[in-house]
Design an enzyme around this catalytic site. Structure first.
Site, PDB file in Angstrom:
ATOM      1  N   ASP A 217       8.705   9.127 -31.528  1.00  0.00           N
ATOM      2  CA  ASP A 217       9.830   9.785 -30.841  1.00  0.00           C
ATOM      3  C   ASP A 217      11.234   9.458 -31.366  1.00  0.00           C
ATOM      4  O   ASP A 217      11.533   8.300 -31.639  1.00  0.00           O
ATOM      5  CB  ASP A 217       9.893   9.351 -29.374  1.00  0.00           C
ATOM      6  CG  ASP A 217       8.576   9.358 -28.671  1.00  0.00           C
ATOM      7  OD1 ASP A 217       7.602   9.858 -29.238  1.00  0.00           O
ATOM      8  OD2 ASP A 217       8.516   8.843 -27.558  1.00  0.00           O
ATOM      9  N   GLU A 392       6.260  12.394 -20.111  1.00  0.00           N
ATOM     10  CA  GLU A 392       6.995  11.363 -20.840  1.00  0.00           C
ATOM     11  C   GLU A 392       8.329  11.945 -21.313  1.00  0.00           C
ATOM     12  O   GLU A 392       8.514  13.156 -21.359  1.00  0.00           O
ATOM     13  CB  GLU A 392       6.243  10.925 -22.105  1.00  0.00           C
ATOM     14  CG  GLU A 392       4.767  10.690 -21.923  1.00  0.00           C
ATOM     15  CD  GLU A 392       4.064  10.288 -23.221  1.00  0.00           C
ATOM     16  OE1 GLU A 392       3.366   9.272 -23.179  1.00  0.00           O
ATOM     17  OE2 GLU A 392       4.195  10.988 -24.243  1.00  0.00           O
TER      18      GLU A 392
HETATM   19  C1  FRU Z   1       5.813   9.389 -26.299  1.00  0.00           C
HETATM   20  C2  FRU Z   1       5.604   7.921 -26.046  1.00  0.00           C
HETATM   21  C3  FRU Z   1       6.622   7.453 -25.043  1.00  0.00           C
HETATM   22  C4  FRU Z   1       6.733   6.012 -25.348  1.00  0.00           C
HETATM   23  C5  FRU Z   1       6.593   5.992 -26.844  1.00  0.00           C
HETATM   24  C6  FRU Z   1       5.925   4.776 -27.374  1.00  0.00           C
HETATM   25  O1  FRU Z   1       5.513   9.846 -27.538  1.00  0.00           O
HETATM   26  O2  FRU Z   1       4.307   7.718 -25.600  1.00  0.00           O
HETATM   27  O3  FRU Z   1       6.280   7.759 -23.734  1.00  0.00           O
HETATM   28  O4  FRU Z   1       7.941   5.472 -24.921  1.00  0.00           O
HETATM   29  O5  FRU Z   1       5.844   7.120 -27.188  1.00  0.00           O
HETATM   30  O6  FRU Z   1       5.976   4.727 -28.743  1.00  0.00           O
END
Ligand code: FRU
Length: 679
Positions: A217, A392
């Site tokens: 992300d 998320e």
């Molecule tokens: C989304 C996620 C988020 C988390 C991150 C961990 O892609 O699962 O929810 O903060 O990736 O790398």
């Protein structure tokens, strides 16, 4: 699994030779003793049992094995001799434990007690480690302080015969220092010398990617003092997800990025998960001054069985970061409570955070005056697309409605880890009102992107009013098929996009419009114009090749055929088809024959966006960048973002019409310059 500092090899076998002092980071010096680097073709005085390990260290990947990476030098211990079925063990000569840590690179199967390495003292295994079902070796280490002065052996074992029934080990050292990210520096230094630097066949040339290692992300997007900051979920230890930390890059035009050192590292078993960054202009947090307002990152701390919200701050334009001493600032004792997104709400004069109780699909809104004390304001959800596993990476922001003077509405965007429109992960958004306390949707949710590879987008904060755009970027990947066939890096970001709302029809119904940022035009080479044409049940090449497969193509299509459109990355038996499906009233990207699709059975396929024709026409703006296509339809009313892995020779472009005819007009193309190599 932990990382460790890797120091330059200096001793010889079994810790006999004195260690050299070596530099291990900017200011640290440490000493280490090499136990074995497995660089010769025999196991010397190690005792070999069984046939899994062969006669000596393997020179890399063995026949029928997935690519082995992450080892040091030319050889490693690899028990995949004749495949997973073979078994055996390797036992080291005795050595004295003389340093507080024993560190090594390890990969292969995760079968505790069956594939691994152990430290044996007095006839007993006192420490053990296993692989992680990956052919990429990662650093691991044991604290062996309590055994100092004792005589020990190491045993590398493989008694597993099924899937992942093998173990890979390399470069075992005794070390003074606790695991750190030294190896990233080494890896970067090596990579920066590579003739392929940021130029591998699948490396995107006008999209952001980290130089090496795994990224997911985008995080903490913020504009400050002339720079766009891009932080991102990053693994300093390897090319698969793990050890999440914030990587960092800056740009002055959203295209040319300067890679910067790690911003927020994993520490004490707490990973730095996704979050945001604000510029605290009034210094409400007290982390800076009003003359030099601090940048404050709000991120999820993941570890010790829960997720909490933490702060870190910087007063030097994001170059160095300090974690807030009183972290966490929010702790509900929840395992899935993550991805805070904070913005300044001018009318109520306070900070607002939206953060996800991920598995309950509930977003909690909090308010704060100082970024440290948070009070719950309201909750939103569950809502939207039903029966999907989680929510998320929320984002909440206000957008102007196109052509409606100063009308503005709020958008709440949120991502689901699985079950999205094109399969795997993807995002949905709600349009509605936000009064400073509560968000209320005025229509059903819609999909953010109709391709498979656009996830967890978040928007830039603090864009100057004189600019006034609302910009975001997404992870150009999908959790379901995320192990893309690239190395030594994995994953890139989408093209940055500018957002607006557009009313559709006469009702109170809006869609979010995404357009590539205008800065992209600055990369254009000379324009290629293609004369309008009609095709009936045929295809026609329009360019044999175009600038190393990094280009932009625009056209207007009148699709009377059952299917018609354009194929890109056309080569011997390969192409990616972008077309209009008349029966389904949809624009689609079909990557079934796009090239390498075998690395994951779920990768191949076709993804479509429903688009009614307006005036019997549809307008396509297509960005191709070596291993990606992004299609923007009718001036951004829908987008399809997909990764593809064509052969390097598949550079053709052709128009096609199937079962009927189609007219192509207003066709233009521009090669786009590389942001890495053509400054
Ligand atoms: C989304 C996620 C988020 C988390 C991150 C961990 O892609 O699962 O929810 O903060 O990736 O790398």
């Amino acid at each position: 699994m932990k990382r460790t500092l890797l120091l330059l090899a200096c001793g010889i076998a079994a810790g006999a030779a004195p260690a050299d002092e070596v530099l291990v980071g900017k200011f640290e010096r440490a000493r280490e003793l090499l136990i074995d680097d497995f660089e010769v073709d025999s196991y010397s005085n190690w005792i070999v049992e069984g046939d899994a390990f062969g006669d000596g260290p393997a020179a890399g990947t063995l026949p029928n094995q997935q690519d082995v990476s992450g080892y040091r030098g030319r050889r490693l211990v690899n028990s995949y001799r004749s495949g997973d079925v073979t078994t055996g063990s390797l036992t080291s000569p005795e050595f004295e434990v003389r340093r507080p840590f024993i560190a090594f690179l390890i990969g292969g199967g995760r079968h505790e007690g069956q594939t691994g390495i152990e430290l044996r003292i007095g006839g007993k295994a006192v420490r053990t480690a296993t692989g992680h079902d990956s052919e990429e070796l990662e650093w691991s280490s044991w604290d062996v302080t309590e055994f100092k002065g004792q005589t020990a052996t190491l045993r590398i074992f493989d008694s597993a015969t099924g899937g992942w029934g093998h173990i890979n080990v390399d470069h075992i050292v005794q070390s003074d220092v606790a695991p750190k990210r030294f190896d990233l520096e080494h890896r970067l230094a090596e990579y920066r010398k590579s003739p392929d630097y940021l130029n591998e066949p699948h490396r995107l040339q006008y999209h952001f990617s980290p130089e090496v290692n795994w990224m997911n992300d985008p995080n903490g997007l913020v504009y400050h003092n002339g720079e766009y900051h891009l932080f991102y979920q990053f693994n300093p230890a390897g090319i698969i997800w793990g050890h999440m930390s914030w990587g960092h890059a800056v740009s002055r035009d959203l295209l040319h990025w300067e890679h910067l050192p790690l911003a927020i590292p994993e520490e004490d078993g707490i990973m730095a998960f996704s979050g945001c960054c604000v510029v605290d202009h009034h210094n409400s947090s007290g982390f800076g001054t009003t003359e030099n307002p601090p940048m404050v990152a709000v991120y999820t701390g993941h570890g010790h069985d829960k997720q909490v919200q933490n702060l870190a701050y910087s007063t030097d334009n994001g170059r160095t970061w300090t974690k807030y001493a009183d972290n966490p600032v929010l702790d509900l004792n929840e395992r899935d409570f993550r991805d805070p997104n904070v913005f300044w709400h001018e009318p109520t004069q306070r900070w607002v955070m939206v953060v996800s109780l991920a598995n309950e699909k509930i977003l909690i809104l909090y308010g704060s005056n100082d970024l440290k004390q948070w009070t719950e304001l309201s909750r939103f959800g569950p809502a939207g697309v039903k029966d999907k596993p989680n929510w998320e990476c929320p984002d909440l922001f206000e957008l102007p409605v196109e052509n409606e003077n100063s009308r503005r509405l709020w958008v709440l965007e949120v991502d689901m880890g699985n079950g999205a429109i094109a399969g795997g992960s993807g995002g949905e958004y709600f349009v509605g009102h936000f009064d400073g306390t509560r968000f209320e949707a005025i229509q059903d949710s819609r999909w953010v992107d109709f391709g498979r590879d656009f996830y967890a987008p978040v928007s830039w904060k603090n864009i100057p009013e004189s600019d006034g755009r609302h910009l975001w970027i997404g992870w150009f990947n999908n959790w379901e098929t995320c192990l893309l066939p690239t190395s030594p890096w994995r994953s890139e970001m989408s093209i940055p996009r500018a957002l607006t709302l557009r009313r559709i029809g006469d009702a109170d119904e809006y869609i979010m419009v995404q357009r590539p940022v205008d800065e992209l035009k600055s990369l254009r080479g000379s324009r290629l114009q293609i004369a309008p044409m009609s095709l009936t049940d045929s295809q026609k090449p329009v360019f044999a090749t175009l600038a190393g497969n990094s280009y932009e193509l625009q056209l207007e299509l009148t699709p009377t055929a059952a299917a018609s459109g354009v194929r890109v990355c056309v080569g011997d038996g390969e192409f990616t088809e972008i077309g209009y499906d008349r029966a389904r009233s949809a624009v689609y990207v079909d990557r079934t024959l796009s090239g390498n699709t075998d690395f994951d059975a779920r990768f191949s396929g076709r993804h479509e966006a429903p688009v009614p024709l307006s005036d019997e026409k549809v307008a396509l703006r297509i960005l191709v960048d070596r291993s990606s296509v992004e299609v923007f339809i009718d001036d951004g009313r829908a987008a399809i973002s997909d990764r593809i892995f064509p052969s390097q020779t598949s550079t053709g472009i052709e128009l096609f019409a199937r079962d009927g005819s189609a007219t192509f007009s207003d066709m233009k193309a521009w090669p786009l310059r590389s942001v890495w190599h053509d400054r």
